[in-house]
Enzyme design. Structure first.
Site, PDB file in Angstrom:
ATOM      1  N   ARG A 163      -8.374   4.805  -6.151  1.00 46.66           N
ATOM      2  CA  ARG A 163      -9.675   4.198  -6.369  1.00 46.66           C
ATOM      3  C   ARG A 163     -10.281   4.812  -7.633  1.00 46.66           C
ATOM      4  O   ARG A 163      -9.961   5.938  -8.004  1.00 46.66           O
ATOM      5  CB  ARG A 163     -10.602   4.456  -5.177  1.00 46.66           C
ATOM      6  N   LYS A 186     -11.672   8.785   0.701  1.00 43.96           N
ATOM      7  CA  LYS A 186     -12.849   8.585   1.537  1.00 43.96           C
ATOM      8  C   LYS A 186     -12.882   9.620   2.653  1.00 43.96           C
ATOM      9  O   LYS A 186     -11.858   9.985   3.214  1.00 43.96           O
ATOM     10  CB  LYS A 186     -12.826   7.179   2.138  1.00 43.96           C
ATOM     11  N   HIS A 262     -10.228  -2.126  -8.949  1.00 43.94           N
ATOM     12  CA  HIS A 262      -9.527  -2.482  -7.718  1.00 43.94           C
ATOM     13  C   HIS A 262      -8.404  -3.476  -7.981  1.00 43.94           C
ATOM     14  O   HIS A 262      -7.469  -3.578  -7.188  1.00 43.94           O
ATOM     15  CB  HIS A 262     -10.507  -3.037  -6.685  1.00 43.94           C
ATOM     16  N   ARG A 265      -5.472  -1.432  -8.356  1.00 43.84           N
ATOM     17  CA  ARG A 265      -5.066  -0.929  -7.036  1.00 43.84           C
ATOM     18  C   ARG A 265      -4.315  -2.023  -6.265  1.00 43.84           C
ATOM     19  O   ARG A 265      -3.282  -1.765  -5.642  1.00 43.84           O
ATOM     20  CB  ARG A 265      -6.312  -0.480  -6.272  1.00 43.84           C
ATOM     21  N   HIS A 288      -4.995   4.248   3.286  1.00 41.80           N
ATOM     22  CA  HIS A 288      -5.606   3.401   4.301  1.00 41.80           C
ATOM     23  C   HIS A 288      -5.497   4.062   5.673  1.00 41.80           C
ATOM     24  O   HIS A 288      -4.432   4.564   6.046  1.00 41.80           O
ATOM     25  CB  HIS A 288      -4.915   2.032   4.364  1.00 41.80           C
ATOM     26  N   TYR A 297      -1.444  -7.257   1.886  1.00 36.59           N
ATOM     27  CA  TYR A 297      -0.629  -7.384   0.675  1.00 36.59           C
ATOM     28  C   TYR A 297       0.733  -8.017   0.965  1.00 36.59           C
ATOM     29  O   TYR A 297       1.440  -8.390   0.035  1.00 36.59           O
ATOM     30  CB  TYR A 297      -0.423  -6.008   0.051  1.00 36.59           C
TER      31      TYR A 297
END
Length: 317
Positions: A163, A186, A262, A265, A288, A297
């Site tokens: 990110r 995160k 993004h 990404r 994730h 994806y």
């Protein structure tokens, strides 16, 4: 609604402050994430105040439903939200009410039976391999140390799938000589990601030929920083400046489609899966929490469908 609310009721204001502190301190969310929660929940709290609700314990399911309708239509005075943004707003509201119940501020959760609006599931936008190559080449077209930095920055974004906040947050020591980079994701979760040879070469060139020049600008002001990517004043490159770097490179490359950090990404994940990577491995690389997020994806793209159709249908050509 009873009347517009200029200020929040004290109980609501206190409950909001406590929840944001919980997100920041106990859950370890980033400043940007907490700021997003603050915006969503301040709008909700303002709506509740204008509706005559003084405490979270006063809120009923109908109030939550009315709020979602208001933000979808912009009837509360704010900008109308898309279905995806409304779902995000509901998630923030639900988290606040669950916290309030756990803390004894209310006896029930009025969001328990509220459902988010139906969203159209869209494929993530990814660039082709050729478009990525043109973008990265265009990043190096800038003059002086900035060109080397810009190329290294975009190479790092695409090579790691990081990110934008993770990549601009890198320190020099986070990039190992063993081809591994440590990204802080995160919730303060760290993950290690391999870095490809093109990115390593670009970063090495930047460290040797460009960063010392940018560092001297900061030293002249009596400042020093361990940050990997620096701006012209010798400070850590900001997210906004990194966006600008990408925008300039996309313009130079002549890319017609919208390109964001993004996008790189998404391209990283899509190209890995197209090359045969396991979805669980891609999940780990992206950081994730759930493989469900990564599985989007794996959806078949329109281009892939056209290729299959053209190769297999007897009347396609």
């Amino acid at each position: 609604m009873t009347a517009p609310a200029d200020v929040l009721r004290p109980a609501l204001d206190g409950a909001l402050r406590d929840y944001l502190a919980h997100l920041r301190v106990e859950r370890g969310l980033s400043a940007n994430t907490v700021a997003a929660y603050r915006r969503d929940l301040a709008r909700y709290a303002t709506f509740l105040t204008a509706s005559g609700r003084e405490r979270l314990a006063d809120v009923r399911e109908a109030d939550v439903g009315a709020y979602l309708t208001a933000v979808r239509e912009g009837a509360d005075g704010g900008r109308p939200l898309s279905p995806s943004s409304t779902a995000r707003a509901l998630a923030a509201v639900r988290g606040w009410h669950r916290f309030a119940r756990a803390e004894g501020l209310s006896e029930a959760d009025p969001t328990a039976e509220v459902t988010a609006p139906t969203q159209t599931r869209r494929l993530p936008h990814a660039l082709s391999v050729d478009a990525v190559a043109r973008l990265l080449d265009a990043a190096a077209a800038g003059e002086g140390p900035a060109g080397l930095r810009d190329r290294a920055l975009l190479e790092m974004l695409y090579s790691t799938g990081g990110r934008i906040s993770e990549v601009v947050g890198l320190d020099v020591d986070d990039v190992g000589t063993d081809g591994i980079v440590r990204l802080l994701g995160k919730g303060g979760k760290e993950r290690v990601v391999p870095v490809g040879s093109f990115a390593r070469t670009a970063v090495d060139a930047y460290l040797v030929r460009a960063r010392p020049v940018l560092t001297s600008a900061g030293a002249a002001r009596g400042r020093s920083t361990p940050a990997l990517f620096l701006n012209s004043r010798g400070n850590r490159l900001s997210r906004q400046s990194a966006w600008a770097v990408l925008g300039r490179a996309a313009d130079r490359a002549g890319l017609a489609e919208h390109v964001s950090p993004h996008t790189l990404r998404h391209s990283f994940a899509t190209h890995l899966l197209a090359g045969g990577a396991d979805v669980r491995a891609v999940q780990e690389l992206l950081g994730h929490a759930s493989v469900t997020t990564t599985q989007i994806y794996t959806m078949v793209t329109p281009e892939a469908l056209r290729e299959v159709y053209a190769a297999a249908h007897p009347r396609a050509l």
